[in-house]
Design an enzyme around this catalytic site. Structure first.
Site, short mmCIF file in Angstrom:
data_model
loop_
_atom_site.label_atom_id
_atom_site.label_comp_id
_atom_site.label_asym_id
_atom_site.label_seq_id
_atom_site.Cartn_x
_atom_site.Cartn_y
_atom_site.Cartn_z
N GLY A 46 -21.16 7.33 37.13
CA GLY A 46 -20.92 7.49 38.56
C GLY A 46 -20.24 8.80 38.86
CD GLU A 62 -22.61 11.36 39.65
OE1 GLU A 62 -22.51 11.37 38.40
OE2 GLU A 62 -22.12 12.24 40.37
N PRO A 83 -5.70 1.30 46.73
CG PRO A 83 -4.08 1.12 48.41
CD PRO A 83 -4.95 0.29 47.50
CD GLU A 115 -21.82 8.44 21.92
OE1 GLU A 115 -22.45 7.61 21.23
OE2 GLU A 115 -20.69 8.87 21.63
#
Length: 229
Positions: A46, A62, A83, A115
């Site tokens: 991501g 991604e 948060p 990797e």
């Protein structure tokens, strides 16, 4: 007239939970981070969403950049916004999950991933950020959805045996299923095309091969058919 508001803004990332099936083991795709924070730690693929792209486009980018993987099945899972979830600052992530056939993909790590590898969902290393929570949420979604939508076929090869299909459900659901009842129920749906082919190069008696009829399922779904196992 455009306005600029002076207040702190959170950043947005996407994280992808990609499942695959290897024999009787459910796998998840992880990448080893090459940069801080958590350099060297395993994580879900991501990254940050660019200004000009949609969330799904970011997730697909991604996946391809960090693992060399493309998938047709990509579904938004959940939004995680605690948060303190990211030490870099206030970062909200939108998680996606995907199902792939392992044999159809060759992983290749790139960009900030050292990797890329498949791990058993039951035996993953300690994950970066809150990715253990993201993975657990995706696994629960898969367990629930595989019972009322035929998404499990995304994990199987195009041609499969009834035993392979049953093992898929037993692996995902983590429980044994009665062979007779399972076959009776799945065949009664009339969604499997029986092929004039059997398994090859097996030591036991070769079993009949089947194929899931996507077109027929879509037609039945429009008519109100409910897939439920």
């Amino acid at each position: 007239m455009s306005h600029t508001y002076e207040y702190p803004r959170p950043a947005v990332t996407v994280d992808c939970v990609v499942f695959g099936l290897d024999d009787e083991d459910l796998k998840v795709l992880l990448i080893q981070r090459g940069v801080e924070p958590y350099a060297g730690r395993w994580a879900l693929p991501g990254g940050f969403v660019r200004m000009e792209e949609s969330l799904e486009d970011a997730a697909r980018r991604e996946l391809e950049e960090e693992a060399g993987l493309r998938t047709s099945h990509l579904e938004q899972l959940y939004t995680f916004g605690a948060p303190e979830r990211d030490p870099r600052g206030r970062v909200i992530t939108v998680a996606y999950f995907a199902l792939v056939k392992l044999s159809a993909h060759h992983l290749q790590a790139a960009t900030d991933a050292r990797e890329a590898a498949w791990f058993s969902v039951w035996d993953t290393p300690k994950l970066a950020f809150d990715h253990a929570e993201v993975l657990a949420t995706a696994l629960q979604r898969l367990k629930g959805k595989v019972r009322y939508q035929p998404i499990g076929f995304e994990l199987l090869p195009p041609k499969f045996t009834l035993s392979q299909l049953q093992r898929l459900y037993e692996t995902v659901l983590e429980r044994e299923l009665d062979k007779r009842n399972f076959r009776k129920k799945i065949l009664a749906m009339d969604l499997l095309e029986e092929l004039d082919e059997v398994e090859q190069d097996v030591s036991h008696r070769a079993a009949r091969l089947y194929r899931f009829d996507h077109k027929k399922y879509k037609q039945l779904e429009k008519a109100g058919f409910n897939f439920e196992l």
